[in-house]
Design an enzyme around this catalytic site. Structure first.
Site, PDB file in Angstrom:
ATOM      1  N   ARG A 121     -53.182 -23.128  56.799  1.00  0.00           N
ATOM      2  CA  ARG A 121     -51.888 -23.419  56.926  1.00  0.00           C
ATOM      3  C   ARG A 121     -51.149 -22.367  56.657  1.00  0.00           C
ATOM      4  O   ARG A 121     -49.752 -23.402  56.795  1.00  0.00           O
ATOM      5  CB  ARG A 121     -51.907 -24.640  56.650  1.00  0.00           C
ATOM      6  CG  ARG A 121     -52.437 -25.684  58.101  1.00  0.00           C
ATOM      7  CD  ARG A 121     -52.178 -26.807  58.219  1.00  0.00           C
ATOM      8  NE  ARG A 121     -53.167 -28.050  59.277  1.00  0.00           N
ATOM      9  CZ  ARG A 121     -54.749 -28.610  58.661  1.00  0.00           C
ATOM     10  NH1 ARG A 121     -54.671 -28.439  57.355  1.00  0.00           N
ATOM     11  NH2 ARG A 121     -54.748 -28.742  59.580  1.00  0.00           N
ATOM     12  N   LYS A 143     -41.203 -10.691  61.941  1.00  0.00           N
ATOM     13  CA  LYS A 143     -41.933 -11.956  63.030  1.00  0.00           C
ATOM     14  C   LYS A 143     -43.753 -11.106  63.119  1.00  0.00           C
ATOM     15  O   LYS A 143     -43.730  -9.652  62.520  1.00  0.00           O
ATOM     16  CB  LYS A 143     -41.190 -11.139  64.580  1.00  0.00           C
ATOM     17  CG  LYS A 143     -39.866 -11.355  64.743  1.00  0.00           C
ATOM     18  CD  LYS A 143     -39.163 -10.591  66.185  1.00  0.00           C
ATOM     19  CE  LYS A 143     -38.817 -11.538  66.624  1.00  0.00           C
ATOM     20  NZ  LYS A 143     -37.343 -10.643  67.384  1.00  0.00           N
ATOM     21  N   GLU A 185     -35.740   3.633  66.871  1.00  0.00           N
ATOM     22  CA  GLU A 185     -34.952   2.627  65.801  1.00  0.00           C
ATOM     23  C   GLU A 185     -34.419   2.651  64.817  1.00  0.00           C
ATOM     24  O   GLU A 185     -33.321   1.658  64.787  1.00  0.00           O
ATOM     25  CB  GLU A 185     -36.210   1.676  65.479  1.00  0.00           C
ATOM     26  CG  GLU A 185     -37.337   1.214  66.495  1.00  0.00           C
ATOM     27  CD  GLU A 185     -37.035   0.128  67.849  1.00  0.00           C
ATOM     28  OE1 GLU A 185     -36.140  -0.525  67.108  1.00  0.00           O
ATOM     29  OE2 GLU A 185     -38.374  -0.154  68.251  1.00  0.00           O
ATOM     30  N   LYS A 227     -31.132  -4.727  59.034  1.00  0.00           N
ATOM     31  CA  LYS A 227     -31.338  -5.519  59.016  1.00  0.00           C
ATOM     32  C   LYS A 227     -31.832  -6.713  58.778  1.00  0.00           C
ATOM     33  O   LYS A 227     -32.355  -7.819  58.860  1.00  0.00           O
ATOM     34  CB  LYS A 227     -33.653  -4.962  59.562  1.00  0.00           C
ATOM     35  CG  LYS A 227     -34.025  -5.815  59.828  1.00  0.00           C
ATOM     36  CD  LYS A 227     -35.233  -5.753  61.096  1.00  0.00           C
ATOM     37  CE  LYS A 227     -36.492  -7.108  61.883  1.00  0.00           C
ATOM     38  NZ  LYS A 227     -37.283  -6.739  62.383  1.00  0.00           N
ATOM     39  N   GLU A 237     -33.861 -15.526  65.773  1.00  0.00           N
ATOM     40  CA  GLU A 237     -32.826 -15.147  66.888  1.00  0.00           C
ATOM     41  C   GLU A 237     -32.454 -15.671  68.039  1.00  0.00           C
ATOM     42  O   GLU A 237     -33.032 -15.524  69.663  1.00  0.00           O
ATOM     43  CB  GLU A 237     -34.395 -13.816  67.641  1.00  0.00           C
ATOM     44  CG  GLU A 237     -33.386 -13.332  68.741  1.00  0.00           C
ATOM     45  CD  GLU A 237     -34.885 -12.370  68.698  1.00  0.00           C
ATOM     46  OE1 GLU A 237     -35.426 -11.742  68.745  1.00  0.00           O
ATOM     47  OE2 GLU A 237     -35.243 -12.294  70.291  1.00  0.00           O
ATOM     48  N   ARG A 241     -29.491 -11.459  65.884  1.00  0.00           N
ATOM     49  CA  ARG A 241     -30.655 -11.096  66.081  1.00  0.00           C
ATOM     50  C   ARG A 241     -30.775 -10.429  67.227  1.00  0.00           C
ATOM     51  O   ARG A 241     -31.629  -9.289  67.725  1.00  0.00           O
ATOM     52  CB  ARG A 241     -31.597 -11.696  65.560  1.00  0.00           C
ATOM     53  CG  ARG A 241     -33.345 -10.961  65.075  1.00  0.00           C
ATOM     54  CD  ARG A 241     -33.867 -11.924  64.404  1.00  0.00           C
ATOM     55  NE  ARG A 241     -35.768 -10.448  63.965  1.00  0.00           N
ATOM     56  CZ  ARG A 241     -35.727 -11.271  63.650  1.00  0.00           C
ATOM     57  NH1 ARG A 241     -36.493 -12.341  62.752  1.00  0.00           N
ATOM     58  NH2 ARG A 241     -37.086 -10.613  62.854  1.00  0.00           N
ATOM     59  N   ASN A 245     -32.382  -5.974  69.645  1.00  0.00           N
ATOM     60  CA  ASN A 245     -33.313  -6.132  71.263  1.00  0.00           C
ATOM     61  C   ASN A 245     -32.458  -4.467  72.115  1.00  0.00           C
ATOM     62  O   ASN A 245     -32.804  -4.152  73.069  1.00  0.00           O
ATOM     63  CB  ASN A 245     -33.179  -6.690  71.533  1.00  0.00           C
ATOM     64  CG  ASN A 245     -34.446  -7.926  70.936  1.00  0.00           C
ATOM     65  OD1 ASN A 245     -35.067  -7.703  70.923  1.00  0.00           O
ATOM     66  ND2 ASN A 245     -34.570  -9.226  71.154  1.00  0.00           N
ATOM     67  N   HIS A 248     -34.108  -2.326  74.125  1.00  0.00           N
ATOM     68  CA  HIS A 248     -35.331  -2.632  74.649  1.00  0.00           C
ATOM     69  C   HIS A 248     -35.608  -3.930  75.699  1.00  0.00           C
ATOM     70  O   HIS A 248     -36.611  -4.052  75.671  1.00  0.00           O
ATOM     71  CB  HIS A 248     -35.844  -3.992  72.979  1.00  0.00           C
ATOM     72  CG  HIS A 248     -36.300  -3.515  72.143  1.00  0.00           C
ATOM     73  ND1 HIS A 248     -35.128  -2.364  71.574  1.00  0.00           N
ATOM     74  CD2 HIS A 248     -36.882  -3.108  70.794  1.00  0.00           C
ATOM     75  CE1 HIS A 248     -36.004  -1.905  70.047  1.00  0.00           C
ATOM     76  NE2 HIS A 248     -37.367  -2.254  69.800  1.00  0.00           N
ATOM     77  N   HIS A 252     -38.793  -2.635  76.683  1.00  0.00           N
ATOM     78  CA  HIS A 252     -39.366  -2.890  77.430  1.00  0.00           C
ATOM     79  C   HIS A 252     -40.403  -3.038  78.805  1.00  0.00           C
ATOM     80  O   HIS A 252     -41.600  -2.919  79.055  1.00  0.00           O
ATOM     81  CB  HIS A 252     -39.571  -4.028  76.707  1.00  0.00           C
ATOM     82  CG  HIS A 252     -40.240  -4.360  75.728  1.00  0.00           C
ATOM     83  ND1 HIS A 252     -39.396  -5.745  74.565  1.00  0.00           N
ATOM     84  CD2 HIS A 252     -40.506  -3.452  74.628  1.00  0.00           C
ATOM     85  CE1 HIS A 252     -39.814  -5.635  73.400  1.00  0.00           C
ATOM     86  NE2 HIS A 252     -40.645  -4.691  73.129  1.00  0.00           N
ATOM     87  N   HIS A 264     -43.592   3.369  72.250  1.00  0.00           N
ATOM     88  CA  HIS A 264     -42.486   2.601  72.001  1.00  0.00           C
ATOM     89  C   HIS A 264     -41.449   2.591  72.243  1.00  0.00           C
ATOM     90  O   HIS A 264     -41.114   2.685  72.529  1.00  0.00           O
ATOM     91  CB  HIS A 264     -43.203   1.397  71.267  1.00  0.00           C
ATOM     92  CG  HIS A 264     -41.581   0.524  71.138  1.00  0.00           C
ATOM     93  ND1 HIS A 264     -41.976  -1.038  71.796  1.00  0.00           N
ATOM     94  CD2 HIS A 264     -40.858   0.332  69.445  1.00  0.00           C
ATOM     95  CE1 HIS A 264     -40.327  -1.530  71.246  1.00  0.00           C
ATOM     96  NE2 HIS A 264     -40.242  -0.892  69.707  1.00  0.00           N
TER      97      HIS A 264
END
Ligand code: GLY
Length: 364
Positions: A121, A143, A185, A227, A237, A241, A245, A248, A252, A264
């Site tokens: 946990r 993330k 990025e 960041k 997000e 945040r 993206n 993206h 994506h 990517h």
């Protein structure tokens, strides 16, 4: 040594950046006393190239640590790898007072972070990113997760590391394609947040591509500062945040249309070009600024034209399955000036068609 703080209260942490830092991590970890015992998780490739230096530094500092590995590549980023690694930890007798160290690129950080979030946990973990992409993006912000056949990163958790160690020296041996992956990025941060940093990237292009260590450290530190500021304001997000993206949404979709054969960063570069086109089409971004963004992307060696093999229809079909699609409507991060963006789902299908069919101005 540069230190960037991610201000998340009692879950806040330092990002340390220095040339040759790998050799000094043992002494720093000893001081931080995050755990009594560590397990370093690396893929087979990184284990061979880099882990020796880290393990020597840990041993020299009297930090108890063992190394476990998994096969290199995005194909490993699934639940079976996490389950297998968890069994290994249990067999090694790892308990709640112990911690993991993610040594590697984005895949390793995502898998290890997720494993740390769910093993017993939750146990602490530390990030040691070894690619530019991981150093400026995925190792910071918490993330974590894995892919399932239905999509990338669809299983995961927000789970912050206790510390991020960035050794800029590992970039000296990074394959050029991997450096480019991260540079997309890097350019993103300039466009979404910092016009001065954008100008720095224009001026320092040759030094960056020649891997000048001082300039690269400046770049990494600025990206991490941006960041950190964004994540501190909106960890999960809900709002700000989402600006991370930029590039993206369509990026994506193109990446998915290529069945993830496209890197990517390359896809994000194409997505940023497309987002500039959408912003100009909506009348919220000046054409000359869009041209400057596209030119910078091209000048770094990234592609600015979506390959003809991917039709607008095909790309649009992948937009629907993206995590950024809410209630059937994809959202886009669109620049209004270099250094500022808005997040919107008010983009017509006609405009998307026009942009996907249009040719960008930059000579790529
Ligand atoms: N890579 C985007 C984020 O961390 O939010």
């Amino acid at each position: 040594m540069r230190t960037v703080r991610v201000g998340l209260g009692d879950r806040g942490y330092d990002i340390l950046i220095e040339n040759g830092l790998l050799e000094a991590i043992g002494a720093d970890l000893k001081q931080r006393a995050i755990a009594k015992r560590y397990v370093v998780v690396a893929d087979s490739h990184v284990a061979e190239l880099v882990s020796g230096r880290l393990m020597a530094s840990l041993t020299a500092a009297g930090v108890s640590a063992e190394l476990i590995t998994f096969p290199q590549g995005e194909a490993s980023k699934h639940l079976a790898t996490v389950a297998e690694l968890a069994s290994r930890l249990a067999q090694m007798g790892l308990d709640r007072k112990d911690a993991l160290i993610a040594l590697g690129g984005g895949v390793t950080g995502d898998i290890t972070g997720f494993l740390a979030a769910i093993y017993m946990r939750g146990i602490p973990f530390v990030q040691i990113p070894t690619t530019l992409l991981a150093q400026v993006d995925s190792s910071v912000g918490g993330k974590t997760g894995v892919d399932i056949p239905e999509g990338k990163n669809l299983i995961g958790a927000f789970y912050q590391p206790r510390c991020v160690y960035i050794d800029s020296n590992v970039l000296m041996s990074l394959p050029s394609a991997e450096l480019l992956n991260g540079l997309a990025e890097v350019i993103k941060y300039g466009v979404i947040y910092d016009a001065e940093f954008f100008r720095y990237l224009v001026e320092q292009r040759e030094a960056i591509l020649a891997r000048d260590i001082t300039v690269l450290e400046e770049v990494i530190a600025r990206c991490c500062e941006i960041k950190a500021a964004v994540v501190a304001a909106d960890e999960r997000e809900a709002d700000l945040r989402r600006i991370l993206n930029f590039g993206h949404t369509l990026g994506h979709a193109v990446e998915a249309a290529s069945n993830y054969a496209m890197a990517h960063g390359l896809a994000v570069g194409l997505g940023m070009v497309a987002a500039c086109g959408l912003a100009v089409g909506k009348g919220i971004f000046a054409q000359e600024q869009a041209d400057a963004v596209c030119q910078l992307i091209a000048d770094y060696g990234l592609s600015v034209k979506i390959p003809a093999e991917f039709s607008p229809q095909q790309i649009k079909s992948f937009l629907k399955t993206d995590k950024k699609t809410v209630g059937g409507r994809p959202f886009f991060v669109l620049p209004t000036e270099i250094g500022k963006v808005v997040v919107t789902d008010a983009v017509s299908e006609e405009l998307i068609d026009t942009v996907l069919g249009a040719r960008p101005k930059a000579k790529g």
